[in-house]
Design a protein around this motif. Structure first.
Motif, PDB file in Angstrom:
ATOM      1  N   GLU A 185      -9.587  -7.423 -15.360  1.00 41.51           N
ATOM      2  CA  GLU A 185      -8.687  -7.052 -16.442  1.00 41.51           C
ATOM      3  C   GLU A 185      -9.454  -6.528 -17.655  1.00 41.51           C
ATOM      4  O   GLU A 185      -8.997  -5.611 -18.345  1.00 41.51           O
ATOM      5  N   TYR A 186     -10.636  -7.090 -17.920  1.00 44.83           N
ATOM      6  CA  TYR A 186     -11.411  -6.567 -19.055  1.00 44.83           C
ATOM      7  C   TYR A 186     -11.903  -5.151 -18.773  1.00 44.83           C
ATOM      8  O   TYR A 186     -11.922  -4.301 -19.675  1.00 44.83           O
ATOM      9  N   GLN A 187     -12.314  -4.884 -17.543  1.00 48.49           N
ATOM     10  CA  GLN A 187     -12.746  -3.534 -17.209  1.00 48.49           C
ATOM     11  C   GLN A 187     -11.600  -2.543 -17.389  1.00 48.49           C
ATOM     12  O   GLN A 187     -11.803  -1.428 -17.895  1.00 48.49           O
ATOM     13  N   ALA A 188     -10.395  -2.942 -17.005  1.00 51.06           N
ATOM     14  CA  ALA A 188      -9.249  -2.058 -17.193  1.00 51.06           C
ATOM     15  C   ALA A 188      -8.936  -1.877 -18.677  1.00 51.06           C
ATOM     16  O   ALA A 188      -8.615  -0.762 -19.128  1.00 51.06           O
ATOM     17  N   ILE A 189      -9.041  -2.952 -19.449  1.00 48.22           N
ATOM     18  CA  ILE A 189      -8.769  -2.864 -20.886  1.00 48.22           C
ATOM     19  C   ILE A 189      -9.792  -1.963 -21.569  1.00 48.22           C
ATOM     20  O   ILE A 189      -9.455  -1.097 -22.389  1.00 48.22           O
ATOM     21  N   ALA A 190     -11.080  -2.170 -21.255  1.00 52.03           N
ATOM     22  CA  ALA A 190     -12.131  -1.367 -21.876  1.00 52.03           C
ATOM     23  C   ALA A 190     -11.974   0.116 -21.520  1.00 52.03           C
ATOM     24  O   ALA A 190     -12.159   0.996 -22.372  1.00 52.03           O
ATOM     25  N   TYR A 191     -11.643   0.400 -20.268  1.00 50.01           N
ATOM     26  CA  TYR A 191     -11.431   1.802 -19.864  1.00 50.01           C
ATOM     27  C   TYR A 191     -10.267   2.415 -20.629  1.00 50.01           C
ATOM     28  O   TYR A 191     -10.356   3.544 -21.140  1.00 50.01           O
TER      29      TYR A 191
ATOM     30  N   LEU B 162       0.812  -1.217   0.000  1.00 53.33           N
ATOM     31  CA  LEU B 162       0.000   0.000   0.000  1.00 53.33           C
ATOM     32  C   LEU B 162       0.847   1.268   0.000  1.00 53.33           C
ATOM     33  O   LEU B 162       0.353   2.341  -0.350  1.00 53.33           O
ATOM     34  N   ARG B 163       2.112   1.190   0.436  1.00 55.34           N
ATOM     35  CA  ARG B 163       2.979   2.361   0.453  1.00 55.34           C
ATOM     36  C   ARG B 163       3.609   2.632  -0.921  1.00 55.34           C
ATOM     37  O   ARG B 163       4.199   3.693  -1.120  1.00 55.34           O
ATOM     38  N   GLU B 164       3.510   1.692  -1.848  1.00 55.50           N
ATOM     39  CA  GLU B 164       4.130   1.882  -3.159  1.00 55.50           C
ATOM     40  C   GLU B 164       3.485   3.064  -3.890  1.00 55.50           C
ATOM     41  O   GLU B 164       2.262   3.223  -3.908  1.00 55.50           O
ATOM     42  N   GLU B 165       4.358   3.907  -4.499  1.00 54.73           N
ATOM     43  CA  GLU B 165       3.867   5.111  -5.179  1.00 54.73           C
ATOM     44  C   GLU B 165       2.992   4.761  -6.378  1.00 54.73           C
ATOM     45  O   GLU B 165       1.995   5.427  -6.633  1.00 54.73           O
ATOM     46  N   VAL B 166       3.384   3.733  -7.151  1.00 55.57           N
ATOM     47  CA  VAL B 166       2.520   3.246  -8.225  1.00 55.57           C
ATOM     48  C   VAL B 166       1.449   2.374  -7.580  1.00 55.57           C
ATOM     49  O   VAL B 166       1.746   1.324  -7.004  1.00 55.57           O
ATOM     50  N   GLU B 167       0.242   2.816  -7.642  1.00 50.52           N
ATOM     51  CA  GLU B 167      -0.842   2.137  -6.935  1.00 50.52           C
ATOM     52  C   GLU B 167      -1.007   0.710  -7.456  1.00 50.52           C
ATOM     53  O   GLU B 167      -1.183   0.474  -8.665  1.00 50.52           O
ATOM     54  N   ILE B 168      -0.951  -0.240  -6.543  1.00 52.42           N
ATOM     55  CA  ILE B 168      -1.102  -1.657  -6.887  1.00 52.42           C
ATOM     56  C   ILE B 168      -2.556  -2.057  -6.686  1.00 52.42           C
ATOM     57  O   ILE B 168      -3.117  -1.855  -5.598  1.00 52.42           O
ATOM     58  N   PHE B 169      -3.140  -2.625  -7.718  1.00 51.73           N
ATOM     59  CA  PHE B 169      -4.522  -3.084  -7.629  1.00 51.73           C
ATOM     60  C   PHE B 169      -4.502  -4.610  -7.674  1.00 51.73           C
ATOM     61  O   PHE B 169      -4.331  -5.214  -8.737  1.00 51.73           O
ATOM     62  N   PRO B 170      -4.671  -5.300  -6.531  1.00 54.03           N
ATOM     63  CA  PRO B 170      -4.636  -6.766  -6.525  1.00 54.03           C
ATOM     64  C   PRO B 170      -5.972  -7.337  -7.007  1.00 54.03           C
ATOM     65  O   PRO B 170      -7.042  -6.845  -6.645  1.00 54.03           O
ATOM     66  N   VAL B 171      -5.909  -8.364  -7.827  1.00 56.69           N
ATOM     67  CA  VAL B 171      -7.121  -8.953  -8.380  1.00 56.69           C
ATOM     68  C   VAL B 171      -7.049 -10.475  -8.249  1.00 56.69           C
ATOM     69  O   VAL B 171      -5.996 -11.056  -7.997  1.00 56.69           O
ATOM     70  N   CYS B 172      -8.210 -11.065  -8.426  1.00 54.62           N
ATOM     71  CA  CYS B 172      -8.323 -12.521  -8.545  1.00 54.62           C
ATOM     72  C   CYS B 172      -8.956 -12.811  -9.888  1.00 54.62           C
ATOM     73  O   CYS B 172      -9.838 -12.086 -10.352  1.00 54.62           O
ATOM     74  N   HIS B 173      -8.522 -13.878 -10.525  1.00 57.18           N
ATOM     75  CA  HIS B 173      -8.967 -14.200 -11.877  1.00 57.18           C
ATOM     76  C   HIS B 173     -10.477 -14.439 -11.909  1.00 57.18           C
ATOM     77  O   HIS B 173     -11.003 -15.239 -11.144  1.00 57.18           O
ATOM     78  N   HIS B 174     -11.191 -13.719 -12.804  1.00 58.55           N
ATOM     79  CA  HIS B 174     -12.626 -13.886 -13.038  1.00 58.55           C
ATOM     80  C   HIS B 174     -13.418 -13.750 -11.731  1.00 58.55           C
ATOM     81  O   HIS B 174     -14.322 -14.545 -11.444  1.00 58.55           O
ATOM     82  N   SER B 175     -13.070 -12.723 -10.952  1.00 57.15           N
ATOM     83  CA  SER B 175     -13.746 -12.471  -9.681  1.00 57.15           C
ATOM     84  C   SER B 175     -14.682 -11.281  -9.830  1.00 57.15           C
ATOM     85  O   SER B 175     -14.243 -10.172 -10.190  1.00 57.15           O
ATOM     86  N   PRO B 176     -15.992 -11.460  -9.578  1.00 58.33           N
ATOM     87  CA  PRO B 176     -16.903 -10.309  -9.628  1.00 58.33           C
ATOM     88  C   PRO B 176     -16.528  -9.219  -8.646  1.00 58.33           C
ATOM     89  O   PRO B 176     -16.677  -8.027  -8.948  1.00 58.33           O
ATOM     90  N   ALA B 177     -16.054  -9.585  -7.459  1.00 58.58           N
ATOM     91  CA  ALA B 177     -15.650  -8.571  -6.489  1.00 58.58           C
ATOM     92  C   ALA B 177     -14.501  -7.733  -7.024  1.00 58.58           C
ATOM     93  O   ALA B 177     -14.484  -6.504  -6.859  1.00 58.58           O
ATOM     94  N   SER B 178     -13.541  -8.371  -7.691  1.00 57.48           N
ATOM     95  CA  SER B 178     -12.442  -7.610  -8.288  1.00 57.48           C
ATOM     96  C   SER B 178     -12.945  -6.706  -9.396  1.00 57.48           C
ATOM     97  O   SER B 178     -12.499  -5.554  -9.543  1.00 57.48           O
ATOM     98  N   GLY B 179     -13.894  -7.206 -10.196  1.00 60.18           N
ATOM     99  CA  GLY B 179     -14.443  -6.388 -11.265  1.00 60.18           C
ATOM    100  C   GLY B 179     -15.178  -5.172 -10.740  1.00 60.18           C
ATOM    101  O   GLY B 179     -15.031  -4.050 -11.267  1.00 60.18           O
ATOM    102  N   LEU B 180     -15.977  -5.351  -9.695  1.00 59.05           N
ATOM    103  CA  LEU B 180     -16.703  -4.226  -9.114  1.00 59.05           C
ATOM    104  C   LEU B 180     -15.747  -3.193  -8.527  1.00 59.05           C
ATOM    105  O   LEU B 180     -15.920  -1.976  -8.711  1.00 59.05           O
ATOM    106  N   ALA B 181     -14.746  -3.668  -7.801  1.00 63.00           N
ATOM    107  CA  ALA B 181     -13.776  -2.738  -7.228  1.00 63.00           C
ATOM    108  C   ALA B 181     -13.007  -2.010  -8.320  1.00 63.00           C
ATOM    109  O   ALA B 181     -12.678  -0.813  -8.178  1.00 63.00           O
ATOM    110  N   MET B 182     -12.732  -2.694  -9.425  1.00 58.71           N
ATOM    111  CA  MET B 182     -12.023  -2.056 -10.520  1.00 58.71           C
ATOM    112  C   MET B 182     -12.864  -0.954 -11.142  1.00 58.71           C
ATOM    113  O   MET B 182     -12.359   0.142 -11.435  1.00 58.71           O
ATOM    114  N   VAL B 183     -14.146  -1.203 -11.365  1.00 58.52           N
ATOM    115  CA  VAL B 183     -15.013  -0.175 -11.939  1.00 58.52           C
ATOM    116  C   VAL B 183     -15.053   1.049 -11.030  1.00 58.52           C
ATOM    117  O   VAL B 183     -14.931   2.200 -11.489  1.00 58.52           O
TER     118      VAL B 183
END
Length: 1004
Positions: free
Chosen positions: A160-166, A75-96
């Protein structure tokens, strides 16, 4: 349970396939003394708990505090790290939510860097699809390991698709893929040990690691194994589960314990059957409505937990550590060249990698990492259709888990009012409506606050029972079950409803999940039988969302696939549909459809069975159908069509390439080359290619030292010779060379083949068939018959079938008369010691019908004598052996015997009593018999008397001295044979019926 210490991780310090520097930084480096920072209080609480539950400070306190250190460091890293799980709806919602709030200018994505050009084509596809890299011409990898293929599936519900589409649809946003290239995927794959055993050999029970495709190395991040009782994802998916083929899968965010005992512990105490259900209950549901900070900290915590808790003697994390070094190196390179503000960047990676402790971690790190160069292998890229079941099978997930995740995603976006990002213009896209959240301009990063303490201390929120939703499920599953043959009723719907609630209560859930409902439906409806093709578990998957199958749009297809669709357009069918479609071609009324017919036959040769299937019509040498009917399922086999595009621009080019590869393969044989020649004649109009393949067939035949393919060679060369004789004035040069080389080759190998036990009689019969049936052509081309005679005389077999074959060959060559052959068979039947083996001799005679078809009457005679002479105690035990021998070794030649028997035996029972076998009839040779010939006159007799040269030549061949006495003309009648002397005349005297029959024909 044992675990590796946090301050020194020898597993991740091990040198990998690519040179790199020292290993990870010590845990908590740069975090300050214990008890400080936003997570100081949580660290102290964990230390106190570890001391209370353990005997003293040991591995457990280090692990617990190390988890907090990993979260704090990420969390202290200057480049914000967004941790995800493969094909996870919770990750997709948080990404949006995060994308709309932060609006980053650069997104670093954990995906193979050389797949970046494919992402723009996603807008032309219907998800799920998979990015694919394919290589068949290898340079730097073992030849036998090809072809190499890597796939990265993309679903709409994934982060990852939400990030790609954005990134693709937002002006000014750059998307950078930072993971190792597909070439490095195979460079870093475990290689076989010197003894031939792979470094990651499967466990003793022979079960391969989950997610490992046959014939390829395991993908990075492959789970260690399926959970207890977890159903295999590929068991119910059918064709859809095989959409990825044997490609190696690459996923973003594999989160699964690397410690089998840990997974079993979690499943047991979580009261769930498999890992997918545990993840849905204890991670997905709690994080779906959590704020971003809580989501981020929890995901990093889980990644750190699974990273640290693994056996002390377990597999090292070398490949994972090298991937993290690779990604951070690429991020630093981009930051240095672009000069972008780090606070405007977002790094999307798996939670497992977010908790990395390599020394290269962080955008401000000073440690460097040297990336090895790629090999010279030429990689081809494209998109292939994917499906939920294919993803489950690829990554070892439970059947239906991805479909349930998709349904959860749709429900969550509707309930939250979020509008997911979606690429503009994808085929079949549905424009979503929803309330957009106000976007904030990215500024200084918000201070890190401890959200873990509250999350870990709070009991899970229990959802209330949604009776309307559960009732709908129960009614619909009963309706589906009745439509699939189950005797389900309203009582079963009530039982499923109550059982779902009961199971949820037993598992500490206030609201039944789809997994509870599925278990209840299987228990209450399926019982012990499955009347139809689908079981209840599969029906539940269909009800809860089904196995969604993606499709690659026309614009994203390779040139070959587009060419196929364009050339089949005259059929008027929608080839993109996954249903089987019927195409009717009247090539006489619509000659413009003939190119479609040619293409369909070529596709049938290249694609797997079922893609293009002829119902009516055939294509053989010299034959073309006037009407054809086809069942086409090209849309269902779109992946196979796309992969053809990796090999050429047109299907004809691909077929030509495959034919050349087949005849130049190390295991190529003459039969393989002849098959390639036949395919080239059938599907390609290229005389040059046919000549090249034919010359290769000649060279392969000359180099063969075995006769295993002799039956196939004989069958194919006969067919090709017949074709050339019917369509051209002369045989091609390669055909003539093949006959002469084959004649000499088989004459040389014949004595050895007769004596070798490993060579079956079928192969010897095929050799003799080649030599006898093509003898006249071989002799006209310069071969000598003495080669064959010497080969037969030098053959001394011992096996009964081969002995019979030798007798038949000697009979064909005139070295053994029919009377001598009959005498030898009579001796075999009279010998009680040989009778049990007589079926083997008979099998040899049946095989001899291939080279000596004129032997069929004799074989019928031998069979008849056996049935007539052998007593029942000998014949009855002998019959099963005879039947099995004929079926196994001469099944295709038995019809010849049946036809010959039909001509030999009387057609009715009434004629059977007075019937005399032709081999038993004897005709007396007396002067009275010869008298009719002497007194007979007619056209046939006049012809023989006027032209005696033919009979004289036959007599000389038989070794007899010809002698004729022809009187002068007298009485004005026709010239007759008054007296005759010599073998020819004696032959006519003994068999006058032939001359009389010819007389009748000539008189007529």
């Amino acid at each position: 349970m044992t675990a590796t210490p946090t301050d020194a991780d020898p597993a991740e310090a091990t040198a990998g396939p690519v040179p790199h520097q020292t290993d990870e930084a010590p845990a908590g480096a740069g975090l300050g003394p214990a008890g400080t920072g936003p997570f100081g209080r949580l660290r102290e609480q964990l230390l106190d708990a570890a001391v209370a539950f353990a005997d003293g400070p040991a591995a457990l306190p280090d692990i617990l505090t190390g988890l907090v250190d990993d979260v704090d460091r990420a969390l202290r890293e200057e480049v914000e790290i967004f941790p995800v799980c493969h094909h996870s709806p919770a990750s997709g919602l948080a990404m949006v939510r995060r994308l709309r709030e932060k609006q980053p200018k650069v997104i670093y994505l954990e995906l193979c860097e050389d797949l970046r050009p494919l992402l723009d084509e996603l807008r032309n596809c219907r998800l799920p699809v998979a990015l694919q890299a394919f290589a068949s011409d290898l340079d730097g990898f073992p030849e036998k390991s090809g072809p190499l293929s890597v796939v990265a599936p993309i679903t709409e519900a994934s982060a990852e698709y939400q990030a790609i589409a954005y990134a693709l649809d937002t002006p000014g946003v750059e998307l950078v893929l930072v993971d190792r290239s597909t070439d490095h995927v195979f460079q870093w794959a475990p290689r076989p040990a010197p003894g031939g055993t792979p470094a990651d050999a499967p466990p003793p029970d022979g079960t391969p690691p989950a997610g490992t495709p046959a014939g390829g190395p395991p993908h990075a991040g492959t789970p260690a194994g399926t959970g207890a009782g977890e159903p295999a994802a590929g068991e119910t998916g059918g064709e859809e589960a095989a959409l990825h083929g044997d490609a190696v899968g690459v996923e973003i965010g594999d989160l699964r314990p690397r410690f089998a005992e840990l997974e079993e512990h979690l499943l047991h105490h979580g009261k769930v059957r498999h890992w997918s259900e545990w993840w849905d209950q204890y991670v997905e549901q709690p994080l779906s409505g959590a704020d971003y900070d809580t989501y981020r900290q929890v995901m990093v915590l889980i990644g750190s937990l699974f990273r640290r808790l693994r056996p002390a003697d377990g597999a090292p994390l070398t490949e994972d550590a090298d991937r993290e070094r690779y990604m951070w190196t690429r991020i630093r390179e981009h930051l240095a060249t672009s000069g972008v503000d780090r606070s405007a960047c977002l790094y999307v990676c798996g939670a497992f990698h977010a908790a990395s402790r390599v020394e290269q971690f962080g955008s401000a790190g000073e440690h460097t990492y040297e990336i090895s160069p790629r090999t010279k292998t030429r990689w081809l890229y494209g998109l292939i259709p994917s499906s939920h079941s294919a993803i489950e099978a690829q990554f070892g997930l439970a059947a239906g888990s991805v479909s349930i995740a998709a349904a959860t995603w749709r429900k969550a976006t509707t309930r939250s009012g979020l509008t997911p990002f979606q690429l503009a213009g994808p085929k079949g896209a549905r424009k979503r409506t929803g309330r957009k959240r106000a976007a904030a301009v990215a500024g200084a990063p918000a201070p890190v606050t401890d959200r873990l303490s509250h999350f870990l201390a709070s009991p899970p929120a229990l959802d209330h029972l949604d009776e309307a939703e559960l009732l709908g499920w129960c009614v619909d599953i009963v309706r589906l079950a009745r439509g699939n043959g189950y005797l389900a009723s309203t009582a079963d719907a009530i039982a499923v409803f109550e059982t779902s609630i009961l199971l949820a209560g037993l598992r500490n859930r206030g609201r039944p999940t789809p997994y509870d409902f599925t278990d209840a439906a299987v228990t209450c409806i399926e019982k012990d039988t499955v009347p139809g093709r689908r079981d209840v578990r599969r029906l539940c998957e269909i009800l809860l969302g089904g196995d969604r199958i993606g499709q690659v749009g026309y614009a994203a297809l390779p040139p070959l696939a587009r060419d196929v669709y364009d050339r089949l357009a005259p059929l008027g069918l929608d080839l993109e549909k996954r249903t089987v479609q019927r195409a009717l071609l009247d090539l006489t009324a619509d000659p413009h459809l003939r190119p479609c017919s040619d293409l369909l036959w070529t596709l049938r040769r290249l694609l797997p069975p079922g893609a293009v299937r002829p119902i009516m019509g055939e294509r053989r040498l010299g034959e073309r159908s006037v009407q054809e009917s086809w069942d086409l399922a090209i849309g269902r086999h779109q992946r196979d069509v796309i992969e053809l595009g990796y090999q050429g621009v047109t299907v004809e080019q691909v077929l030509e390439l495959r034919l050349r590869q087949a005849v130049r393969a190390p295991d190529a044989t003459a039969a393989t080359a002849l098959a390639a020649v036949e395919d080239a004649l059938l599907y390609l109009r290229s005389p040059r290619l046919v000549e090249e393949l034919g010359e290769r067939a000649v060279r392969l035949l000359a180099a063969e030292r075995t006769v295993d393919d002799a039956p196939e060679v004989l069958r194919r060369i006969r067919r090709l010779l017949t074709h050339y004789r019917a369509t051209g004035p002369a045989l091609p040069a390669w055909c003539e060379d093949f006959v002469t080389v084959g004649y000499a080759q088989y004459c040389t190998l014949l004595p050895t083949a007769f004596t070798e036990e490993q060579t079956p009689a079928r192969q010897v019969a095929a050799m003799l068939g080649f030599l006898f049936s093509l003898e006249s052509l071989a002799l006209s081309l310069g071969c000598e018959r003495i080669q064959l005679e010497l080969a037969v005389r030098q053959s001394h077999p011992e096996a009964p079938p081969k002995v019979a074959l030798l007798w038949a060959a000697r009979s064909q060559l005139g070295l053994l008369t029919l009377a001598q052959l009959r005498e030898r068979c009579d001796e075999l039947l009279a010998n009680p010691l040989v009778v049990p083996a007589f079926p083997l001799y008979l099998s040899g005679f049946v095989q001899a019908l291939e080279p000596v078809p004129g032997l069929a009457p004799f074989v019928v005679e031998v069979l008849s004598k056996a049935f007539a002479r052998l007593p029942d105690p000998v014949l009855l035990p002998w019959l099963p052996t005879l039947i099995t021998t004929l079926r196994g070794q001469g099944g295709d030649l038995v019809p010849v015997l049946i036809r010959e028997a039909g001509r030999t035996f009387p057609a009715g029972l009434a004629a059977l009593d007075g019937w005399t076998p032709p081999w038993s009839a004897t005709a007396p040779t007396t002067a009275a018999t010869a008298a009719p010939v002497a007194a007979t006159s007619g056209p046939a007799v006049d012809l023989l008397a006027g032209h005696p040269a033919t009979c004289d030549a036959v007599a000389e061949l038989l070794g007899c001295v010809p002698g004729w006495a022809v009187p002068g003309a007298g009485g004005g009648g026709p010239t007759g044979v008054a007296t005759a002397a010599g073998p020819a005349a004696a032959l006519l005297a003994r068999h006058p019926d032939t001359a009389v029959a010819i007389d009748d024909l000539l008189d007529t």
